[in-house]
Design an enzyme around this catalytic site. Structure first.
Site, mmCIF file in Angstrom:
data_model
loop_
_atom_site.group_PDB
_atom_site.id
_atom_site.type_symbol
_atom_site.label_atom_id
_atom_site.label_comp_id
_atom_site.label_asym_id
_atom_site.label_seq_id
_atom_site.Cartn_x
_atom_site.Cartn_y
_atom_site.Cartn_z
ATOM 1 N N LYS A 237 0.949 -1.273 0.145
ATOM 2 C CA LYS A 237 0.112 0.045 -0.204
ATOM 3 C C LYS A 237 0.960 1.245 0.009
ATOM 4 O O LYS A 237 0.343 2.362 -0.424
ATOM 5 C CB LYS A 237 -1.270 0.086 1.171
ATOM 6 C CG LYS A 237 -1.813 -0.993 0.985
ATOM 7 C CD LYS A 237 -3.118 -0.953 2.088
ATOM 8 C CE LYS A 237 -4.152 -2.013 1.584
ATOM 9 N NZ LYS A 237 -3.764 -3.456 2.091
HETATM 10 C C1 LIG Z 1 -4.315 -4.686 1.615
HETATM 11 C C2 LIG Z 1 -3.679 -5.791 1.477
HETATM 12 C C3 LIG Z 1 -4.230 -7.080 0.585
HETATM 13 C C4 LIG Z 1 -5.286 -6.850 -0.118
HETATM 14 O O1 LIG Z 1 -5.176 -5.843 -1.162
HETATM 15 P P1 LIG Z 1 -6.559 -5.215 -1.693
HETATM 16 O O2 LIG Z 1 -6.144 -4.279 -2.667
HETATM 17 O O3 LIG Z 1 -7.626 -4.783 -0.714
HETATM 18 O O4 LIG Z 1 -7.340 -6.634 -2.442
HETATM 19 C C5 LIG Z 1 -3.230 -8.185 0.539
HETATM 20 N N1 LIG Z 1 -2.099 -8.166 1.227
HETATM 21 C C6 LIG Z 1 -1.887 -7.275 2.099
HETATM 22 C C7 LIG Z 1 -0.354 -7.267 2.904
HETATM 23 C C8 LIG Z 1 -2.458 -5.946 2.227
HETATM 24 O O5 LIG Z 1 -2.023 -4.794 3.060
#
Ligand SMILES: *Cc1c(COP(=O)(O)O)cnc(C)c1O
Length: 452
Positions: free
Chosen positions: A110
């Site tokens: 993210k």
């Molecule tokens: C947020 C997250 C996900 C899921 O991603 P999305 O975009 O919500 O599908 C998977 N793995 C990790 C480590 C995350 O932080």
């Protein structure tokens, strides 16, 4: 370039307005009115460093921004990543790669979106001289990545709701041990979906939203999706030429933001064979892509907490395209989902998607197996991506978090604790968080008291 709402009842807006708003006024999500054709650029972009690639891509969308300003924002966003390639593509064996997306400040993918979004917000605030209050819900990584994108900025306060006890302890520390006084981590007595519902409700109150100058930071912001397209392009150009048309990207999925970005890049012309939606035991999307039934259920806490969701908010963007860009259909389906908690797609066509699921036992087994085979340590989210690798299929698994964020699970399975210097420093700092009930009125009052 203009941006339209998936629900078709808001005016189209420019890039900066779409980013500032997050959610469209009609409750829909913004998408580009037209997608560019990337086939015109892919060859030219083949050798660019990551930040240059990001700039060239984002420039196609941020058409109302000054080029030099965008360039500066992009450079500042990716210079904080600890790896020189920003998103290294690591080969585990012939035809199987992990795209490591965890070299940013909070060690999860993210950061790619939220370091950029932080810069975009800061630029906007400087221009308009209007302070903003960022409000979001997180099941772990969004919150810490958002906080670290906005840490210490003037004229920004950031309120992040998360389920109390529902995020990993180190994830919580990344939110609650920053020492920055513009950060308000709020531990809700409820689930992630409760937190998300409260955020949606507060955004849905247009008067409150305008008065508090609320801005969204959860995975619905358009800039996040676009920022995430970049690492797919980056990985794609790093593949051997023979794999490029045939590659399957496997994406550990929760809110459907990450995999949607890859699919959009594909729709814009990046070749690929397939996108695999890898879920944990909260398998609403697995059920959708295998049966055509989209049905929400209770959340079951898992070893991969950032994927513990039952309402995949970015799904609405996919729905918009799947329903041939008919906002009336999107409104009808979203309304039915809100009312009944389910929708059955007649003659459902999974298109270029497939789906897998992994429960906690699978996750442990996979971490053990992958370490035994490749001496490579997976975090529990990335492990979900290894549930069903297809034979003879060039495959890129997206590595969404650093294993050091989940030391307990790794220790339990492999007998040692992976470490990361960025996390060790946190363990000594005091936790500052606010505990509130899962109730929109209480959260609203808290915001009224602490918003800038
Ligand atoms: C947020 C997250 C996900 C899921 O991603 P999305 O975009 O919500 O599908 C998977 N793995 C990790 C480590 C995350 O932080």
């Amino acid at each position: 370039m203009h941006y339209v709402s998936t629900r078709g009842q808001s005016e189209p807006v420019g890039f900066s307005a779409a980013v500032a708003a997050g959610l469209a006024p009609d409750g829909g999500l913004y998408l580009p009115a037209d997608l560019p054709d990337l086939r015109l650029y892919l060859t030219r972009w083949a050798e660019l460093p990551y930040a240059d690639l990001a700039y060239e891509f984002l420039r196609l969308f941020a058409t109302d921004m000054d080029g030099g300003e965008l360039r500066g924002i992009v450079d500042r966003a990716y210079v904080r990543f600890a790896h020189p390639d920003v998103a290294p593509l690591v080969e585990l064996r012939d035809g199987l790669w992990v795209l490591e997306l965890f070299h940013g400040p909070t060690l999860a993918f993210k950061d790619f979106a939220l370091q950029l979004l932080g810069g975009l917000y800061a630029a906007q605030i400087k221009k308009t001289r209007t302070p903003i209050n960022v409000l979001g819900a997180t099941s772990g990584d969004t919150g810490s990545a958002a906080i670290h994108g906005l840490l210490g900025l003037d004229n920004v306060r950031i309120f992040i709701l998360y389920p109390r006890g529902g995020v990993a302890p180190l994830q919580e520390r990344q939110m609650a041990c920053t020492g920055a006084n513009n950060v308000f981590p709020i531990a809700i007595a409820g689930t992630f979906d409760d937190a998300q519902r409260i955020v949606k409700e507060l955004f849905g109150d247009l008067a409150f939203r305008a008065k508090q100058r609320l801005s969204a930071v959860n995975s619905i912001n358009l800039a996040r999706i676009l920022a995430q397209c970049v690492y797919y392009l980056h990985a794609w150009r790093r593949l051997p030429a023979a794999a490029r048309n045939d590659v399957e990207f496997i994406v550990p999925t929760g809110n459907f933001g990450n995999v949607l970005a890859g699919w959009l890049a594909h729709r814009m012309g990046m070749p690929a064979r397939r996108f695999c939606v890898a879920t944990n035991q909260n398998d609403i999307l697995h059920r959708l892509f295998t049966t055509g039934r989209y049905e929400t259920g209770p959340v079951s806490p898992s070893l991969a907490p950032s994927m513990d969701i039952q309402v995949a908010s970015n799904f609405e963007r996919f729905l918009y395209y799947a329903e041939h860009r008919d906002p009336g259909r999107v409104r009808a389906i979203m309304e039915a989902l809100r009312r009944d908690g389910r929708w059955v797609f007649e003659g459902f066509n999974p298109d270029v998607f497939r789906a897998t699921r992994a429960n906690d036992e699978d996750i442990r087994e996979i971490i053990d197996d992958v370490y035994a085979c490749f001496r490579y340590v997976l975090d529990p989210h990335t492990a979900c991506g290894f549930a069903d690798i297809l034979p003879d299929q060039p495959t890129v698994v997206l590595g969404t978090a650093h294993p050091a964020k989940f030391p307990d699970t790794i220790k339990q399975v492999l007998g040692f604790e992976p470490t990361a210097p960025a996390l060790d420093a946190l363990k000594a700092r005091p936790v500052v968080r606010y505990e509130l009930p899962a109730d929109a009125a209480t959260v609203r009052a808290f915001l009224e008291e602490h918003a800038i």
